[in-house]
Design a protein around this motif. Structure first.
Motif, mmCIF file in Angstrom:
data_model
loop_
_atom_site.group_PDB
_atom_site.id
_atom_site.type_symbol
_atom_site.label_atom_id
_atom_site.label_comp_id
_atom_site.label_asym_id
_atom_site.label_seq_id
_atom_site.Cartn_x
_atom_site.Cartn_y
_atom_site.Cartn_z
ATOM 1 N N TYR A 36 0.855 -1.189 0.000
ATOM 2 C CA TYR A 36 0.000 0.000 0.000
ATOM 3 C C TYR A 36 0.884 1.229 0.000
ATOM 4 C CZ TYR A 36 1.016 0.618 4.961
ATOM 5 O OH TYR A 36 1.642 0.823 6.163
ATOM 6 N N ARG A 37 0.303 2.372 -0.367
ATOM 7 C CA ARG A 37 1.053 3.632 -0.392
ATOM 8 C C ARG A 37 0.413 4.607 0.602
ATOM 9 N NH1 ARG A 37 4.596 6.151 -3.842
ATOM 10 N NH2 ARG A 37 4.282 4.637 -5.488
ATOM 11 N N PRO A 38 1.101 4.908 1.722
ATOM 12 C CA PRO A 38 0.572 5.883 2.677
ATOM 13 C C PRO A 38 0.452 7.270 2.026
ATOM 14 C CG PRO A 38 2.442 4.693 3.595
ATOM 15 C CD PRO A 38 2.382 4.359 2.141
ATOM 16 N N SER A 39 -0.486 8.055 2.521
ATOM 17 C CA SER A 39 -0.703 9.393 1.973
ATOM 18 C C SER A 39 -0.913 10.392 3.093
ATOM 19 C CB SER A 39 -1.937 9.375 1.059
ATOM 20 O OG SER A 39 -2.242 10.669 0.607
ATOM 21 N N LEU A 40 -0.281 11.550 2.956
ATOM 22 C CA LEU A 40 -0.500 12.668 3.886
ATOM 23 C C LEU A 40 -0.509 13.951 3.063
ATOM 24 C CD1 LEU A 40 -0.963 13.256 6.855
ATOM 25 C CD2 LEU A 40 1.479 13.433 7.178
ATOM 26 N N ARG A 41 -1.213 13.901 1.932
ATOM 27 C CA ARG A 41 -1.247 15.025 1.014
ATOM 28 C C ARG A 41 -2.280 16.047 1.494
ATOM 29 N NH1 ARG A 41 -1.135 12.472 -4.920
ATOM 30 N NH2 ARG A 41 -0.256 14.494 -5.397
ATOM 31 N N HIS A 42 -1.917 17.329 1.423
ATOM 32 C CA HIS A 42 -2.837 18.383 1.845
ATOM 33 C C HIS A 42 -2.328 19.743 1.380
ATOM 34 C CE1 HIS A 42 0.234 18.198 4.984
ATOM 35 N NE2 HIS A 42 0.028 19.491 5.148
ATOM 36 N N TRP A 43 -3.222 20.711 1.423
ATOM 37 C CA TRP A 43 -2.835 22.115 1.249
ATOM 38 C C TRP A 43 -3.716 22.937 2.170
ATOM 39 C CZ3 TRP A 43 -6.051 26.028 -0.357
ATOM 40 C CH2 TRP A 43 -7.226 25.655 -1.001
ATOM 41 N N SER A 44 -3.206 24.115 2.580
ATOM 42 C CA SER A 44 -3.973 24.960 3.493
ATOM 43 C C SER A 44 -3.628 26.423 3.288
ATOM 44 C CB SER A 44 -3.705 24.572 4.957
ATOM 45 O OG SER A 44 -2.374 24.906 5.311
ATOM 46 N N VAL A 45 -4.533 27.277 3.720
ATOM 47 C CA VAL A 45 -4.310 28.723 3.730
ATOM 48 C C VAL A 45 -4.826 29.249 5.074
ATOM 49 C CG1 VAL A 45 -6.476 29.268 2.533
ATOM 50 C CG2 VAL A 45 -4.586 30.882 2.450
ATOM 51 N N ASN B 255 -5.980 14.502 1.894
ATOM 52 C CA ASN B 255 -6.138 13.124 1.449
ATOM 53 C C ASN B 255 -5.107 12.334 2.242
ATOM 54 O OD1 ASN B 255 -6.188 10.647 0.188
ATOM 55 N ND2 ASN B 255 -6.272 11.483 -1.877
ATOM 56 N N ALA B 256 -5.532 11.674 3.319
ATOM 57 C CA ALA B 256 -4.589 11.056 4.245
ATOM 58 C C ALA B 256 -5.025 9.654 4.621
ATOM 59 C CB ALA B 256 -4.464 11.910 5.501
ATOM 60 N N GLY B 257 -4.052 8.742 4.695
ATOM 61 C CA GLY B 257 -4.321 7.366 5.113
ATOM 62 C C GLY B 257 -3.060 6.543 5.113
ATOM 63 N N GLY B 258 -3.092 5.412 5.820
ATOM 64 C CA GLY B 258 -1.958 4.502 5.860
ATOM 65 C C GLY B 258 -0.794 4.980 6.706
ATOM 66 N N ILE B 259 -1.022 5.927 7.602
ATOM 67 C CA ILE B 259 0.041 6.457 8.463
ATOM 68 C C ILE B 259 0.025 5.659 9.768
ATOM 69 C CG2 ILE B 259 0.983 8.512 9.575
ATOM 70 C CD1 ILE B 259 0.837 8.704 6.517
ATOM 71 N N LEU C 131 -5.596 6.809 11.085
ATOM 72 C CA LEU C 131 -5.123 6.757 9.696
ATOM 73 C C LEU C 131 -4.427 5.432 9.360
ATOM 74 C CD1 LEU C 131 -3.639 10.338 9.283
ATOM 75 C CD2 LEU C 131 -5.878 9.498 8.584
ATOM 76 N N ARG C 132 -4.329 4.530 10.319
ATOM 77 C CA ARG C 132 -3.615 3.276 10.089
ATOM 78 C C ARG C 132 -4.288 2.413 9.019
ATOM 79 N NH1 ARG C 132 -2.576 1.333 15.861
ATOM 80 N NH2 ARG C 132 -1.341 3.198 16.085
ATOM 81 N N GLU C 133 -5.585 2.188 9.147
ATOM 82 C CA GLU C 133 -6.304 1.278 8.250
ATOM 83 C C GLU C 133 -7.364 1.964 7.393
ATOM 84 O OE1 GLU C 133 -5.525 -1.874 7.753
ATOM 85 O OE2 GLU C 133 -3.893 -1.682 9.206
ATOM 86 N N HIS C 134 -7.443 3.296 7.457
ATOM 87 C CA HIS C 134 -8.449 4.023 6.685
ATOM 88 C C HIS C 134 -7.807 5.197 5.953
ATOM 89 C CE1 HIS C 134 -10.972 1.879 9.569
ATOM 90 N NE2 HIS C 134 -11.890 1.915 8.628
ATOM 91 N N ARG C 135 -8.508 5.686 4.962
ATOM 92 C CA ARG C 135 -8.093 6.891 4.241
ATOM 93 C C ARG C 135 -9.240 7.886 4.311
ATOM 94 N NH1 ARG C 135 -8.526 8.944 -0.983
ATOM 95 N NH2 ARG C 135 -9.549 7.072 -1.746
ATOM 96 N N CYS D 51 -6.799 2.405 -1.599
ATOM 97 C CA CYS D 51 -7.740 2.098 -2.685
ATOM 98 C C CYS D 51 -9.039 1.478 -2.200
ATOM 99 C CB CYS D 51 -7.067 1.153 -3.681
ATOM 100 S SG CYS D 51 -6.642 -0.437 -2.923
ATOM 101 N N GLY D 52 -9.307 1.515 -0.922
ATOM 102 C CA GLY D 52 -10.379 0.738 -0.313
ATOM 103 C C GLY D 52 -11.794 1.165 -0.651
#
Length: 194
Positions: free
Chosen positions: A73-82, A109-113, A119-123, A168-169
């Motif tokens: 799996y590919r962990p994700s911690l993608r985000h942007w903020s203002v 968009n975060a999951g797999g952390i 965030l361990r088992e969900h996105r 991808c769940g």
């Protein structure tokens, strides 16, 4: 949307530089430690008041990992903020302590952390917005350099979708959550232009 955010931040910075008595460019050091590029601009609007706007963007994809069962799996911690903020300084602008009012808008968009239990088992994919109050303090560390720390609390509303596995769940639903608590924590390095 990210392009519009970039244009807005650059325009605000140029306007501030042209009209303010003093302008500071800043970056939040803990964000840099999480590989999240961020920049802010702050300018005086009065003897004891400043306006700032900062933005962050983490587009990076983390390396593929493998579960104990052998699935990758590919962990994700993608985000942007203002984050815009108005600050009232107790002494003068950019000196010592202040009280602030800030707002926040972010998409994530975060999951797999593995270090963060939810965030361990969900996105989770969605947005967050809200506002709060803050207290901060700034130290001069040179003629053109400063160090600022601040903490803030307030309200956030999060609208998001949930998925079963990190990358991808199966879709499990759309949710809205109201949150009261910490909304800001910074340790920023500042460079003064004027």
């Amino acid at each position: 949307m990210k392009r519009k955010l970039t244009i807005a931040l650059l325009s605000l910075g140029l306007f501030a530089w042209a009209h303010a008595q003093e302008v500071g460019l800043k970056t939040n050091l803990p964000y840099l430690l999480t590989a999240t590029p961020n920049v802010g601009v702050e300018f005086t609007v009065g003897i004891r008041s400043t306006l700032s706007i900062s933005g962050s963007y983490n587009p990076f994809r983390l390396p593929v990992r493998e579960r104990a069962a052998g699935q990758s799996y590919r962990p994700s911690l993608r985000h942007w903020s203002v984050k815009p903020e108005y600050k009232y300084w107790f002494c003068r602008s950019f000196e010592r302590g202040y009280l602030g009012i800030h707002a926040l808008y972010a998409e994530f968009n975060a999951g797999g952390i593995s270090l963060i239990r939810p965030l361990r088992e969900h996105r989770y994919e969605g947005r967050a917005y809200g506002a709060g109050i803050s207290y901060g303090y700034q130290w001069a560390i040179g003629r053109r350099w400063g160090l600022e720390t601040s903490i803030g609390a307030g309200y956030l509303r999060m609208d998001y979708s949930s998925y079963e596995c990190p990358d991808c769940g199966k879709f499990t639903g759309r949710y809205t959550r109201d949150y009261f608590g910490p909304t800001k924590a910074t340790l920023s390095l500042i460079y003064f232009i004027r």
